[in-house]
Design an enzyme around this catalytic site. Structure first.
Site, mmCIF file in Angstrom:
data_model
loop_
_atom_site.group_PDB
_atom_site.id
_atom_site.type_symbol
_atom_site.label_atom_id
_atom_site.label_comp_id
_atom_site.label_asym_id
_atom_site.label_seq_id
_atom_site.Cartn_x
_atom_site.Cartn_y
_atom_site.Cartn_z
ATOM 1 N N ARG A 15 0.821 -1.225 0.000
ATOM 2 C CA ARG A 15 0.000 0.000 0.000
ATOM 3 C C ARG A 15 0.856 1.277 0.000
ATOM 4 O O ARG A 15 0.520 2.270 0.643
ATOM 5 C CB ARG A 15 -0.963 0.006 1.193
ATOM 6 C CG ARG A 15 -2.061 -1.029 1.111
ATOM 7 C CD ARG A 15 -2.972 -0.972 2.326
ATOM 8 N NE ARG A 15 -2.262 -1.381 3.536
ATOM 9 C CZ ARG A 15 -2.689 -1.137 4.777
ATOM 10 N NH1 ARG A 15 -3.811 -0.489 4.975
ATOM 11 N NH2 ARG A 15 -1.998 -1.548 5.824
ATOM 12 N N LYS A 114 -20.221 3.351 -7.434
ATOM 13 C CA LYS A 114 -19.594 2.052 -7.684
ATOM 14 C C LYS A 114 -19.237 1.923 -9.162
ATOM 15 O O LYS A 114 -20.004 2.316 -10.043
ATOM 16 C CB LYS A 114 -20.549 0.918 -7.313
ATOM 17 C CG LYS A 114 -20.910 0.861 -5.837
ATOM 18 C CD LYS A 114 -19.868 0.129 -5.041
ATOM 19 C CE LYS A 114 -20.366 -0.077 -3.619
ATOM 20 N NZ LYS A 114 -19.349 -0.680 -2.768
ATOM 21 N N GLU A 481 -17.422 1.013 17.573
ATOM 22 C CA GLU A 481 -16.772 -0.061 16.799
ATOM 23 C C GLU A 481 -15.247 -0.017 16.874
ATOM 24 O O GLU A 481 -14.556 -0.362 15.922
ATOM 25 C CB GLU A 481 -17.239 -0.018 15.333
ATOM 26 C CG GLU A 481 -18.733 -0.181 15.176
ATOM 27 C CD GLU A 481 -19.196 -0.157 13.729
ATOM 28 O OE1 GLU A 481 -18.381 -0.454 12.835
ATOM 29 O OE2 GLU A 481 -20.370 0.162 13.494
ATOM 30 N N ARG A 512 -8.482 4.612 0.241
ATOM 31 C CA ARG A 512 -9.215 3.578 0.987
ATOM 32 C C ARG A 512 -8.943 2.210 0.363
ATOM 33 O O ARG A 512 -9.290 1.951 -0.786
ATOM 34 C CB ARG A 512 -10.707 3.891 0.960
ATOM 35 C CG ARG A 512 -11.614 2.777 1.429
ATOM 36 C CD ARG A 512 -11.650 2.641 2.918
ATOM 37 N NE ARG A 512 -12.712 1.737 3.331
ATOM 38 C CZ ARG A 512 -12.678 0.992 4.416
ATOM 39 N NH1 ARG A 512 -11.626 1.036 5.210
ATOM 40 N NH2 ARG A 512 -13.679 0.215 4.742
ATOM 41 N N TRP A 558 -18.344 -8.358 -0.140
ATOM 42 C CA TRP A 558 -17.042 -7.777 0.183
ATOM 43 C C TRP A 558 -16.037 -8.840 0.628
ATOM 44 O O TRP A 558 -15.038 -8.536 1.264
ATOM 45 C CB TRP A 558 -17.200 -6.679 1.227
ATOM 46 C CG TRP A 558 -17.752 -5.421 0.633
ATOM 47 C CD1 TRP A 558 -17.948 -5.149 -0.688
ATOM 48 C CD2 TRP A 558 -18.170 -4.252 1.338
ATOM 49 N NE1 TRP A 558 -18.462 -3.890 -0.850
ATOM 50 C CE2 TRP A 558 -18.612 -3.313 0.370
ATOM 51 C CE3 TRP A 558 -18.216 -3.899 2.687
ATOM 52 C CZ2 TRP A 558 -19.092 -2.046 0.710
ATOM 53 C CZ3 TRP A 558 -18.696 -2.632 3.031
ATOM 54 C CH2 TRP A 558 -19.123 -1.720 2.054
ATOM 55 N N HIS A 639 -28.285 0.119 6.424
ATOM 56 C CA HIS A 639 -27.611 1.270 5.808
ATOM 57 C C HIS A 639 -27.072 0.866 4.447
ATOM 58 O O HIS A 639 -26.569 -0.250 4.268
ATOM 59 C CB HIS A 639 -26.453 1.751 6.686
ATOM 60 C CG HIS A 639 -25.606 2.795 6.022
ATOM 61 N ND1 HIS A 639 -26.073 4.063 5.754
ATOM 62 C CD2 HIS A 639 -24.339 2.759 5.540
ATOM 63 C CE1 HIS A 639 -25.128 4.757 5.146
ATOM 64 N NE2 HIS A 639 -24.071 3.985 4.999
ATOM 65 N N HIS A 692 -16.845 11.286 3.514
ATOM 66 C CA HIS A 692 -15.638 10.896 2.788
ATOM 67 C C HIS A 692 -14.826 12.102 2.327
ATOM 68 O O HIS A 692 -13.819 11.954 1.651
ATOM 69 C CB HIS A 692 -16.002 9.996 1.606
ATOM 70 C CG HIS A 692 -16.511 8.661 2.042
ATOM 71 N ND1 HIS A 692 -17.852 8.412 2.241
ATOM 72 C CD2 HIS A 692 -15.867 7.521 2.364
ATOM 73 C CE1 HIS A 692 -18.011 7.169 2.649
ATOM 74 N NE2 HIS A 692 -16.826 6.606 2.730
#
Length: 757
Positions: A15, A114, A481, A512, A558, A639, A692
């Site tokens: 990355r 997307k 979370e 991301r 995913w 969601h 975002h």
């Protein structure tokens, strides 16, 4: 037989691009330093392709953010509000992607959607009356020359004009006709420039050809390329398609003056039949997409060879990937914790380069040792079937998918149980994960922090998060979370049937990256996954705290799914596992349970005629199975984000959730009209600001968003929330943004405005 790919991952095996970009955004490195990292990544990509025997290495598949956004910049399709910022080209690109905010300027990011049926996202081009096409293909040309200087003759790739027109947003009644002539002219300039540099090939990607096409769209494509291909001179042009087949236009396309046509034989169900029925021109190369660019399993060489044989006597075949390899991780070389026996079943991007070469060698040279080795891999039983689980799925009845009482009937029970104000405020789930949180989780995973110390740390963070939300004035809280690294991986780690990688990262958008877990076998839940933290959070406050789960469809979409059983069967396995968790949360006293289906649309077939029979007819019931057994007073939320939902609104309503929150702010709340038109019954929380982007919305901005929503939906139907989870943001943005959200909501409540519904 030549060997090719469509594109290679650009993020780097560790990355490197992500981390360099984040440093640049924090002003820790200069643009020159960022460009050095980019150049190293490109060079590594070309070397990998050449070493594997790829005859056509690819250039211009690198991007700092998104290839569609790169094309917008190259064509000068930059809205005036971004030009007024007077930034350099790279920073203008980032402003379009992330928004821009300083003392004098405040510009929102462009919408992000997307990329077809993948988990990659593109920045949507905007066409208005002010749009003037102005060609500047310096990025493509510079990277082609950079490769040539390094000793690589590459095939540059670029998204084609037809797909660009199909994906763009058109403002104020503008149509593609307004820019069509100039758009063709821009690509003609590119042809001339590449010819002048001695370029041999140009790859033009037109994935929009695999969508349903109207007669007008078919004619638009033909018109573009009849004109454009007149100007190619010595340059050879490859039309590259992927994610499906060309059933609407194959006969016309093969008549056009392309030098090569790339077809997808993995997802293109009709591709073989089209070639068999209508043939393939002898004066063109067929780039056969037979190596799956989306999944990580080894190619079954016998099946691939059989497919190639079915194409008939076509001599001019090039072995190719089915789509860009950016949708799979870079390499298995960094996976040191998985056994060799397991890794033998996987092929990431670098390994797929080898597969392309091996298929070519087996096909041409009849290399039986390579083929025998591959056959042996598939002859073994990889996993043992869970008979009990299989029987459970077989014996599911219609009643298992229906929640009683009905949505309207149970709403009264929930109003009484929860006692919430009009326009309840909440967040989507996650809160910022600080370096301290990430460090503690890593220490725990490495065994450097004991379980008791780690859990005490998490309890402290949950308390802080609850206190923060109560101080801000939110009505429905979340625990933050902090124990989760990823909304799918976290659950996969606790389910039997999954395996995990160390560095199998894939780009989702910009910086991301996600590390999808791999479905290895049948999926079951050995024990509770989230109850510990949700129950603890609820015990610390009198306000309702949402239990947070990821839904079965999103978990599968995913993940890298199995190829030996159907997606439907894997999803039902997950649904039963998540159902057990839902019931345990309810028993623990949690009154609101959110089951996220952020990726519901992701595997929706690209052709409308396949939507229900191949996907929605089992995906929607799988969600209903998860919550069908809860009590009437338990409120179920879900969601969804970063997809087009307007055309499947009835199916979303059929999920039978009590509350649904949508990403909506970047798309100018366009979903509200669809909800109103379809008489949507479920309570809704259209996102009122974009998380975002690093910009902070004002109270007035959020109030205006709320007023737009309430002009079309009854106030009793509306919840107030951000677009998405806050995990990737910092507290310095999150706290003022949420404060403004609550301030705006209170002002609207206090106003007691009568809205025209």
């Amino acid at each position: 037989m030549k060997k090719s790919i469509i594109a290679f991952p650009r993020i780097g095996s560790n990355r490197e691009l992500k981390f360099a970009l984040e440093k640049y955004f924090r002003k820790e490195i200069s643009e020159d330093e960022l460009q050095i990292v980019a150049k190293e990544l490109r060079l590594e990509s070309w070397k990998s392709q050449k070493e594997a025997g790829i005859d056509y290495p690819i250039s211009n598949d690198f991007s700092f953010y998104d290839q569609t956004l790169d094309l917008s910049i190259a064509l000068g399709v930059i809205p005036e509000r971004y030009k007024k910022l007077k930034l350099n080209e790279l920073d203008t690109l980032f402003a379009l992607a992330r928004g821009f905010q300083d003392e004098e300027n405040d510009v929102k990011a462009r919408p992000m959607k997307k990329w077809f049926n993948t988990n990659y996202h593109y920045i949507v081009p905007e066409i208005s009356k002010e749009t003037v096409i102005k060609a500047n293909f310096s990025k493509l040309l510079n990277e082609y020359q950079e490769a040539k200087t390094a000793g690589f003759e590459t095939r540059p790739t670029i998204i084609g004009p037809y797909t660009f027109l199909i994906l763009a947003d058109y403002l104020s009644g503008v149509t593609e006709d307004a820019i069509l002539s100039d758009l063709i002219g821009a690509y003609t300039i590119l042809f001339d420039q590449l010819n002048n540099l001695g370029g041999e090939w140009l790859q033009i990607e037109e994935p929009a050809l695999v969508l349903d096409q109207t007669e007008e769209e078919q004619q638009l494509f033909i018109k573009i390329y009849q004109e454009l291909l007149k100007n190619k001179n010595k340059l050879r042009v490859l039309l590259q398609t992927y994610f499906g087949d060309l059933r609407n236009s194959y006969q016309e396309i093969i008549k056009l003056d392309f030098d090569g046509i790339g077809l997808d034989f993995v997802e293109g169900r009709e591709s073989v039949k089209l070639v068999q029925k209508y043939g393939f021109p002898k004066n063109k190369l067929l780039f056969a997409g037979v190596v799956n660019g989306k999944n990580i399993w080894r190619n079954h060489y016998q099946k691939t060879l059989s497919l190639l044989k079915d194409l008939g006597n076509i001599d001019n075949i090039v072995i190719n990937t089915s789509c860009s390899l950016q949708h799979v991780p870079v390499t298995t070389e960094n996976e040191t914790k998985l056994s060799k026996e397991i890794l033998n079943h996987f092929a990431f991007a670098k390994e797929k380069l080898v597969e392309v070469s091996e298929i070519s060698e087996i096909y041409v040279k009849k290399n039986t040792s390579l083929l025998d080795k591959n056959i042996a891999l598939f002859d073994k039983n990889r996993v043992q079937e869970n008979i009990q689980l299989k029987q459970k799925i077989i014996h599911l009845t219609d009643k298992d998918f229906i929640r009683t009482p009905s949505l309207v009937e149970r709403r009264a029970d929930q109003i009484k149980a929860l006692n919430l104000p009009l326009l309840p405020t909440t967040t989507i789930g996650s809160f910022p994960q600080t370096p301290e949180i990430r460090k503690s989780r890593l220490q725990y995973k490495r065994g450097e922090l004991s379980k008791s110390d780690y859990e005490a740390f998490l309890e402290e963070k949950i308390k802080e998060c609850l206190e923060l939300q109560e101080n801000i004035g939110l009505d429905v809280l979340v625990h933050g979370e902090f124990e989760r690294n990823d909304m799918v991986e976290y659950f996969g780690e606790q389910l039997d049937g999954y395996i995990f990688t160390q560095k199998a990262w894939v780009q989702s958008y910009g910086t991301r990256c996600v590390k999808p877990p791999i479905v290895w076998g049948d999926i079951t839940r050995p024990q509770a996954m989230t109850v510990r933290w949700s129950a603890y959070a609820q015990s610390q406050t009198s306000k309702p705290v949402k239990g947070m789960l990821t839904g079965p469809v999103t978990i599968l979409n995913w993940s890298f799914p199995r190829e030996d059983i159907s997606l439907k069967e894997s999803t039902l396995q997950l649904a039963l596992a998540v159902q057990e968790e839902v019931l345990d949360l309810e028993k623990s006293g949690v009154k609101i349970i959110q089951i996220d289906e952020a990726a519901l649309r992701e595997k929706l077939p690209l052709r409308r005629s396949d939507w229900y029979s191949e996907y929605l007819d089992w995906a929607i019931p799988a969600f209903r199975l998860v919550h069908s057994k809860v009590k009437a007073e338990t409120q179920i939320h879900t969601h969804m984000c970063y997809s087009e939902f307007e055309d499947i609104i009835p199916s979303i309503d059929a999920m039978d959730a009590d509350v649904i929150s949508f990403e909506a702010s970047r798309s100018q709340l366009s979903i509200i009209d669809a909800l109103k038109a379809h008489h949507f019954q479920t309570l809704v929380g259209p996102g009122v600001y974009d998380i975002h982007s690093p910009r902070i919305p004002s109270s007035q901005e959020i109030k205006i968003q709320l007023e737009k929503i309430l002009n079309k939906l009854p106030i009793e139907q509306v919840w107030v929330n951000p677009d998405c989870g806050l995990k990737t943001r910092g507290n310095k943005e999150t706290i003022p943004s949420l404060t403004h959200l609550v301030e705006a909501t209170k002002e609207v409540r206090k106003g007691k405005i009568t809205y025209d519904k």
